[in-house]
Motif scaffolding. Structure first.
Motif, PDB file in Angstrom:
ATOM      1  N   GLU A 138       0.836  -1.206   0.000  1.00 15.58           N
ATOM      2  CA  GLU A 138       0.000   0.000   0.000  1.00 15.58           C
ATOM      3  C   GLU A 138       0.870   1.254   0.000  1.00 15.58           C
ATOM      4  O   GLU A 138       0.595   2.218  -0.726  1.00 15.58           O
ATOM      5  N   ALA A 180       2.351   1.665  -3.453  1.00 18.17           N
ATOM      6  CA  ALA A 180       1.357   2.166  -4.411  1.00 18.17           C
ATOM      7  C   ALA A 180       1.132   3.662  -4.227  1.00 18.17           C
ATOM      8  O   ALA A 180       0.973   4.408  -5.211  1.00 18.17           O
ATOM      9  N   ILE A 181       1.120   4.123  -2.988  1.00 16.47           N
ATOM     10  CA  ILE A 181       0.957   5.566  -2.730  1.00 16.47           C
ATOM     11  C   ILE A 181       2.136   6.348  -3.304  1.00 16.47           C
ATOM     12  O   ILE A 181       1.978   7.462  -3.826  1.00 16.47           O
ATOM     13  N   ASP A 182       3.330   5.750  -3.240  1.00 16.92           N
ATOM     14  CA  ASP A 182       4.525   6.406  -3.782  1.00 16.92           C
ATOM     15  C   ASP A 182       4.608   6.306  -5.293  1.00 16.92           C
ATOM     16  O   ASP A 182       5.566   6.805  -5.895  1.00 16.92           O
ATOM     17  N   GLY A 183       3.644   5.645  -5.910  1.00 16.56           N
ATOM     18  CA  GLY A 183       3.598   5.579  -7.370  1.00 16.56           C
ATOM     19  C   GLY A 183       4.249   4.359  -7.980  1.00 16.56           C
ATOM     20  O   GLY A 183       4.465   4.313  -9.203  1.00 16.56           O
ATOM     21  N   ALA A 184       4.559   3.342  -7.183  1.00 16.97           N
ATOM     22  CA  ALA A 184       5.188   2.133  -7.715  1.00 16.97           C
ATOM     23  C   ALA A 184       4.173   1.299  -8.486  1.00 16.97           C
ATOM     24  O   ALA A 184       3.020   1.141  -8.057  1.00 16.97           O
ATOM     25  N   THR A 185       4.578   0.754  -9.608  1.00 16.08           N
ATOM     26  CA  THR A 185       3.717  -0.139 -10.382  1.00 16.08           C
ATOM     27  C   THR A 185       3.774  -1.543  -9.786  1.00 16.08           C
ATOM     28  O   THR A 185       4.601  -1.835  -8.914  1.00 16.08           O
ATOM     29  N   ARG A 186       2.899  -2.418 -10.285  1.00 14.69           N
ATOM     30  CA  ARG A 186       2.910  -3.804  -9.801  1.00 14.69           C
ATOM     31  C   ARG A 186       4.231  -4.496 -10.122  1.00 14.69           C
ATOM     32  O   ARG A 186       4.748  -5.261  -9.314  1.00 14.69           O
ATOM     33  N   GLN A 236       7.183  -3.053 -10.452  1.00 15.98           N
ATOM     34  CA  GLN A 236       8.206  -2.526  -9.552  1.00 15.98           C
ATOM     35  C   GLN A 236       8.052  -3.094  -8.142  1.00 15.98           C
ATOM     36  O   GLN A 236       9.049  -3.409  -7.475  1.00 15.98           O
ATOM     37  N   SER A 237       6.810  -3.215  -7.678  1.00 16.88           N
ATOM     38  CA  SER A 237       6.582  -3.785  -6.353  1.00 16.88           C
ATOM     39  C   SER A 237       7.064  -5.224  -6.287  1.00 16.88           C
ATOM     40  O   SER A 237       7.665  -5.655  -5.296  1.00 16.88           O
TER      41      SER A 237
END
Length: 283
Positions: free
Chosen positions: A181, A184-190, A192-193
């Motif tokens: 979460e 995702a807030i920091d703008g990471a894509t799936r 990248q995560s």
């Protein structure tokens, strides 16, 4: 007092592991009859004959190909499957049960089912491919060297997936959802995560899956023996099936013991090297 408490376990370990290992080492340097009678000492003679046997050399190379292909394919397929089964969706429990269900079937039984499926005359695979227009006639899958071994590799991957998915699910369930979460807030894509969070946090479980699968697959006997027994023309032999044939068909227990020791050394060396490499990366 501590040694006294662990003494029963040490005695049991020696009885289960140490004594058979001693017997294998003793037989590997002896002239042994077909019926197990030791007739004399030959030193490195069994090892020399083993290394001079072209079937052994081919089986060794094929064992490495078999292990790399099955373990690599299993890990590559199991990770996406585990990621899907980790998601919250309707019927997830049923989906997990279906994926894990083949784990309850013995390897020999699974190999028999796939042998029937790849039967050259009435097998399900030939029938299906012909009905789809992908084959003009039946293919003798298990009678041709160029198709038999790839089929066995595919079966090896399929039967290894449930165990590996179980390991990966255990690892994924231990990762807290908060970090995804925050990413995702920091703008990471799936992607990248997965690359920056999931893979590093799953490193320990990946190591366990690779090491255990290498040990299991390297010594896997039922699939190849049930489907081809090392044939046609010794083209699908791996070390464990070659060992079985030496001992129980050709009546060479001494040479079979030498092959057993060679397999033990190879697996032990791989495990030590891999663990050392992972320890250095972690440091």
């Amino acid at each position: 007092m501590p040694w006294l408490l662990v003494l029963p376990s040490l005695v049991l370990a020696f009885a289960v592991i140490g004594y058979p290992l001693y017997e294998i080492m003793r037989l590997s340097v002896a002239d042994v009859s077909r019926f197990g009678q030791v007739r004399g000492f030959v030193g490195w003679g069994n090892f020399s004959r083993m290394l001079a046997d072209p079937v052994f050399v081919a089986a060794l190379v094929r064992t490495l190909e078999w292990t790399v292909a099955v373990v690599g394919g299993t890990v590559l397929i199991s990770m996406p499957v585990a990621l899907v089964l980790q998601q919250d969706f309707w019927g997830r429990g049923l989906a997990r049960t279906i994926v894990m269900l083949p784990w309850s079937v013995s390897l020999s039984m699974a190999a028999i089912v796939w042998l029937w499926s790849f039967d050259g005359n009435h097998g399900m695979v030939n029938t299906t491919l012909q009905s789809l227009g992908l084959l003009s006639g039946p293919v003798q899958w298990m009678a041709l060297p160029q198709t038999a071994f790839p089929v066995e590799i595919a079966v090896g991957i399929l039967v290894s997936i449930p165990f590996t998915v179980t390991i990966f699910l255990g690892g994924l369930s231990s990762i807290p959802g908060d970090i995804y979460e925050a990413a995702a807030i920091d703008g990471a894509t799936r992607t990248q995560s997965f690359r920056l969070l999931t893979l590093p946090l799953m490193r320990g479980f990946l190591n366990i899956a690779i090491v255990l699968n290498v040990i299991y697959v390297f010594n896997s006997f039922p699939i190849i023996w049930v489907m081809t027994q090392g044939g046609p023309d010794n083209s699908t032999h791996i070390l464990v099936t070659y060992l079985y044939e030496l001992s129980f068909r050709l009546g060479r227990p001494g040479m079979a013991a030498a092959v057993s020791l060679a397999m033990l050394v190879i697996v032990f060396a791989f495990t030590m090297v891999y663990v050392r490499m992972q320890s250095r990366e972690a440091a």
